[in-house]
Design a protein around this motif. Structure first.
Motif, PDB file in Angstrom:
ATOM      1  N   UNK A  35       0.839  -1.204   0.000  1.00 52.15           N
ATOM      2  CA  UNK A  35       0.000   0.000   0.000  1.00 52.15           C
ATOM      3  C   UNK A  35       0.875   1.255   0.000  1.00 52.15           C
ATOM      4  N   UNK A  36       0.604   2.160  -0.909  1.00 53.68           N
ATOM      5  CA  UNK A  36       1.361   3.407  -0.986  1.00 53.68           C
ATOM      6  C   UNK A  36       0.686   4.474  -0.120  1.00 53.68           C
ATOM      7  N   UNK A  37       1.491   5.182   0.641  1.00 56.11           N
ATOM      8  CA  UNK A  37       0.958   6.211   1.537  1.00 56.11           C
ATOM      9  C   UNK A  37       1.504   7.575   1.119  1.00 56.11           C
ATOM     10  N   UNK A  38       0.612   8.483   0.803  1.00 57.87           N
ATOM     11  CA  UNK A  38       0.944   9.870   0.495  1.00 57.87           C
ATOM     12  C   UNK A  38       0.656  10.689   1.747  1.00 57.87           C
ATOM     13  N   UNK A  39       1.680  11.288   2.336  1.00 56.25           N
ATOM     14  CA  UNK A  39       1.521  12.035   3.589  1.00 56.25           C
ATOM     15  C   UNK A  39       1.425  13.528   3.315  1.00 56.25           C
ATOM     16  N   UNK A  40       0.366  14.133   3.810  1.00 52.44           N
ATOM     17  CA  UNK A  40       0.160  15.572   3.673  1.00 52.44           C
ATOM     18  C   UNK A  40       0.024  16.174   5.066  1.00 52.44           C
ATOM     19  N   UNK A  41       1.028  16.912   5.481  1.00 47.80           N
ATOM     20  CA  UNK A  41       1.011  17.581   6.778  1.00 47.80           C
ATOM     21  C   UNK A  41       0.471  18.994   6.570  1.00 47.80           C
ATOM     22  N   UNK A  42      -0.789  19.196   6.904  1.00 48.31           N
ATOM     23  CA  UNK A  42      -1.410  20.495   6.634  1.00 48.31           C
ATOM     24  C   UNK A  42      -0.926  21.579   7.588  1.00 48.31           C
ATOM     25  N   UNK A  43      -0.166  21.199   8.633  1.00 46.01           N
ATOM     26  CA  UNK A  43       0.418  22.209   9.520  1.00 46.01           C
ATOM     27  C   UNK A  43       1.684  22.803   8.913  1.00 46.01           C
TER      28      UNK A  43
END
Length: 211
Positions: A35-43
């Motif tokens: 499973x590929x995980x795209x991480x988006x840290x909105x902070x």
């Protein structure tokens, strides 16, 4: 499978929320190692500002028309975030409770992506979500106990809001893992509740796409 992990806590390694999220991803790794995980840290992400032009574009779309050329530049970054959101199969949101609801970082992100003709549309029968057959896990930490039947439940505007706003987009399969109370009953209870949530999160990760 591809998953978008939206981080809405600025505390990094000190975050109680992310300690629980780590357990979810450990379970997911056991379940779906590819499973590929795209991480988006909105902070940390520089999200598009919702300027007058951007808001004017929203009203154009609400009216059923295409964006005119003079508004397209104001919408280019908005559309990039929408496309990133739509490009995955499922979502994990890691967010603490702030003032009974969500941090402003996450609210900003939701205001950016929740746009007509992209995530929802209006029909004669009312709004229709356009994000079909996708799942979401929301991992939270709360200073107090807002669980069903508790005296503070009426102050939980976090879970109802998230269910409502992503429900508008069509995401109805939403699982909440709430670590609570983190502060109200002291550090020993905090550690116990984090461990309980970590067990739940790991099991959720182990069966996430199987549900």
């Amino acid at each position: 499978m591809k998953l978008l992990h939206i981080i809405a806590t600025p505390r990094g390694g000190d975050s109680r929320t992310l300690k629980v999220t780590e357990a979810f991803f450990e379970g997911l790794e056991e379940n779906l190692p590819d499973c590929k995980v795209d991480t988006l840290d909105v902070t940390k992400e520089k999200l598009p500002e919702l300027t007058v032009k951007a808001v004017n574009g929203k009203y154009v779309l609400l009216g059923g028309k295409d964006l005119p050329d003079d508004l397209k530049s104001a919408w280019s970054d908005i559309i990039k975030h929408i496309e990133r959101f739509l490009s995955v199969d499922a979502y994990v949101i890691s967010t603490p409770m702030w003032n009974f609801s969500i941090p402003y970082y996450l609210k900003h992100y939701i205001d950016v992506i929740l746009q007509p003709r992209y995530l929802f549309k209006y029909t004669e029968k009312g709004p229709e979500g356009l994000v079909k057959n996708k799942k979401m896990v929301v991992i939270t930490s709360r200073g107090g106990d807002y669980s069903p039947g508790s005296p503070a439940q009426a102050y939980d505007f976090q879970e109802p809001y998230i269910r409502a706003v992503f429900g508008l987009a069509g995401i109805m399969d939403i699982t909440f893992i709430n670590s609570q109370p983190m502060d109200a009953l002291g550090p020993d209870v905090q550690k116990e509740k984090i461990k309980e949530s970590q067990k739940t999160a790991r099991k959720t990760g182990q069966s996430f796409f199987a549900r």
